[in-house]
Design an enzyme around this catalytic site. Structure first.
Site, short mmCIF file in Angstrom:
data_model
loop_
_atom_site.label_atom_id
_atom_site.label_comp_id
_atom_site.label_asym_id
_atom_site.label_seq_id
_atom_site.Cartn_x
_atom_site.Cartn_y
_atom_site.Cartn_z
N SER A 123 0.84 -1.13 -0.14
CA SER A 123 0.08 0.11 -0.16
C SER A 123 0.84 1.42 0.14
CB SER A 123 -0.74 0.09 1.42
OG SER A 123 -1.43 1.24 1.28
N GLU A 157 0.32 3.78 1.85
CA GLU A 157 0.14 4.03 3.15
C GLU A 157 1.71 3.65 3.89
OE1 GLU A 157 -1.91 5.84 5.19
OE2 GLU A 157 -3.17 6.09 3.64
N TYR A 161 -1.71 0.28 10.01
CA TYR A 161 -2.05 -0.35 8.80
C TYR A 161 -0.86 -0.17 7.81
CZ TYR A 161 -3.88 -0.87 3.91
OH TYR A 161 -4.19 -1.14 2.75
P1 NDP Z 1 -11.47 -5.26 0.64
O1 NDP Z 1 -11.44 -4.88 1.86
O2 NDP Z 1 -12.42 -5.07 -0.29
O3 NDP Z 1 -11.01 -6.81 0.63
C1 NDP Z 1 -10.23 -7.43 1.62
C2 NDP Z 1 -10.42 -8.85 1.84
O4 NDP Z 1 -9.79 -9.14 2.86
C3 NDP Z 1 -12.12 -9.02 2.52
O5 NDP Z 1 -12.86 -9.56 1.66
C4 NDP Z 1 -11.68 -10.01 3.47
O6 NDP Z 1 -12.44 -11.30 3.58
C5 NDP Z 1 -10.44 -10.24 3.61
N1 NDP Z 1 -9.82 -10.51 4.89
C6 NDP Z 1 -9.89 -9.70 5.79
N2 NDP Z 1 -9.40 -10.10 7.13
C7 NDP Z 1 -8.97 -11.73 6.73
C8 NDP Z 1 -8.65 -12.75 7.49
N3 NDP Z 1 -8.10 -12.41 8.92
N4 NDP Z 1 -8.36 -13.91 6.85
C9 NDP Z 1 -8.56 -13.86 5.57
N5 NDP Z 1 -9.07 -12.93 4.81
C10 NDP Z 1 -9.41 -11.68 5.44
O7 NDP Z 1 -10.03 -4.61 0.14
P2 NDP Z 1 -9.66 -4.17 -1.38
O8 NDP Z 1 -10.04 -5.47 -2.61
O9 NDP Z 1 -9.85 -2.77 -1.80
O10 NDP Z 1 -7.79 -4.23 -1.37
C11 NDP Z 1 -7.30 -5.34 -1.54
C12 NDP Z 1 -5.87 -5.33 -1.05
O11 NDP Z 1 -5.12 -4.17 -1.72
C13 NDP Z 1 -5.85 -5.33 0.54
O12 NDP Z 1 -4.79 -6.14 0.81
C14 NDP Z 1 -5.61 -3.86 0.51
O13 NDP Z 1 -4.88 -3.51 1.79
C15 NDP Z 1 -4.75 -3.56 -0.75
N6 NDP Z 1 -4.81 -2.28 -1.11
C16 NDP Z 1 -5.97 -1.63 -1.44
C17 NDP Z 1 -6.05 -0.33 -1.82
C18 NDP Z 1 -7.24 0.19 -2.46
O14 NDP Z 1 -7.37 1.31 -2.72
N7 NDP Z 1 -8.41 -0.79 -2.55
C19 NDP Z 1 -4.76 0.63 -1.85
C20 NDP Z 1 -3.77 0.01 -1.22
C21 NDP Z 1 -3.70 -1.39 -0.99
P3 NDP Z 1 -14.01 -11.59 3.89
O15 NDP Z 1 -14.53 -11.35 2.58
O16 NDP Z 1 -13.54 -12.95 4.25
O17 NDP Z 1 -14.24 -10.58 5.19
#
Ligand code: NDP
Length: 321
Positions: free
Chosen positions: A123, A125, A147
């Site tokens: 990220s 961040e 984060y």
């Molecule tokens: P979302 O929040 O939409 O999706 C993240 C997913 O992570 C959720 O669906 C959740 O699954 C899953 N999750 C959370 N905790 C756990 C756990 N303990 N075990 C397994 N699964 C877990 O995020 P995005 O799709 O927007 O982002 C994807 C990635 O990109 C992330 O890693 C984010 O940090 C990174 N990112 C995104 C940015 C953005 O602007 N979108 C910017 C920078 C980085 P469940 O469905 O099971 O709850």
């Protein structure tokens, strides 16, 4: 047929990446924590073409079992505690999910099949209080919230396994990316959802924090395409994925309200409770390495992104969703 594993498949990026990989002929396996609570609606019709497995990334043995059972060629680690409210909230759990889970995944890959190609969702961040602008792969990291710190651990773990174990591990340094599938608590989606509701007479006003805050906002489908490109290269590397331009929340509002014939100034109210302990410095990414080496270009402009999100929310709200 090549198999790909996507952690966090029910999230915004997971759904776009699953669509992309299916269109390229992959067999797609995706993890969710709990089949009953994961927002699998984002996956729509393609959920029938995907194999969903339940996995909490806090458990090492579960990860190894999935790798042994499905033998993926590529693993995309998108799962994270990633919502804006989670930047500071429960830092220990954030560290477990965003940092240690990367170590668990890479260690599992090393044991089960070190030839698996791995992409970590890192990220912007991690730059936090950045020393230069725009930020590139060479910019020094200085995260300003738990984060960002957790993502930095995952990033360095990925780099370390590439260098120490010669694994094909890449880190995509993602700047903000949005879409009609963005979580409802993120500011962009909060705005477009409210615009639709206000236009349809279901809501009167929208409360927002700092209207002058600026972000580098791209389109999610473009960013997952770049992640896939990263794993098709001859050499593993890290890439900043960004648009290279910033826009303010005010500009976002102006465009979004204007798209349906409304004036944002008639509806947006200042919410002083949206204050954060330490806001990151202005972040804007330099995507030139990805453009040069991957041949990647974003396909959607800021204006088109805002309009796309408003149109989708108008449709959903009009249908009572
Ligand atoms: P979302 O929040 O939409 O999706 C993240 C997913 O992570 C959720 O669906 C959740 O699954 C899953 N999750 C959370 N905790 C756990 C756990 N303990 N075990 C397994 N699964 C877990 O995020 P995005 O799709 O927007 O982002 C994807 C990635 O990109 C992330 O890693 C984010 O940090 C990174 N990112 C995104 C940015 C953005 O602007 N979108 C910017 C920078 C980085 P469940 O469905 O099971 O709850």
């Amino acid at each position: 047929m090549a198999t790909a594993l996507i952690t966090g498949i029910a999230g915004q990026d997971g759904s776009y990446l699953a669509e992309l990989l299916l269109s390229k002929g992959y067999r797609v396996i995706g993890t969710v924590r709990d089949r009953n609570t994961a927002g699998c609606d984002r996956l729509g019709d393609i959920s029938r073409s995907i194999e969903i497995v339940e996995a909490n990334l806090l458990e090492q043995t579960v990860i190894e079992r999935i790798l042994e059972g499905h033998r993926p060629l590529e693993v995309y680690n998108l799962a994270a505690r990633a919502s804006s409210s989670q930047l500071f909230e429960d830092p220990v759990l954030t560290g477990e999910v965003n940092a240690l889970a990367v170590a668990r995944l890479l260690e599992a890959i090393r044991k089960v099949d070190p030839s698996i190609r791995f992409c970590q969702a890192s990220s912007s961040e991690m730059f936090g209080n950045a020393s230069e602008s725009p930020q590139s792969e060479k910019t020094q990291f200085y995260p300003r919230n738990p984060y960002g710190v957790s993502k930095l651990y995952g990033h360095w773990f990925s780099v370390n396994y590439r260098e120490s174990h010669k694994m094909f591990a890449c880190s995509s340094i993602l700047f903000n990316h949005e879409s009609p599938r963005r979580g409802a608590h993120f500011v962009t989606r909060k705005i477009t959802r409210s615009v639709a509701k206000i236009k349809l007479g279901l809501q009167r006003n929208l409360h927002l924090g700092d209207l002058e805050a600026r972000r580098d906002w791209g389109y999610a489908a473009d960013y997952v395409y770049a992640m896939w490109l990263m794993l098709q290269q001859a050499v593993a590397d890290d890439y900043v994925l960004a648009t290279g331009e910033t826009h303010s929340v005010r500009q976002f509002c102006k465009l979004a309200f204007g798209h349906v014939g409304l004036n944002y100034e008639d509806h947006v109210l200042r919410d002083d409770n949206s204050w954060r302990p330490s806001e990151a410095a202005q972040l804007v990414g330099d995507p030139s390495k990805a453009e040069r080496l991957l041949g990647w270009r974003r396909s959607v402009s800021f204006t088109d992104l805002v309009c796309m999100m408003v149109d989708a929310d108008m449709k959903a709200c009009g249908q009572g969703r």
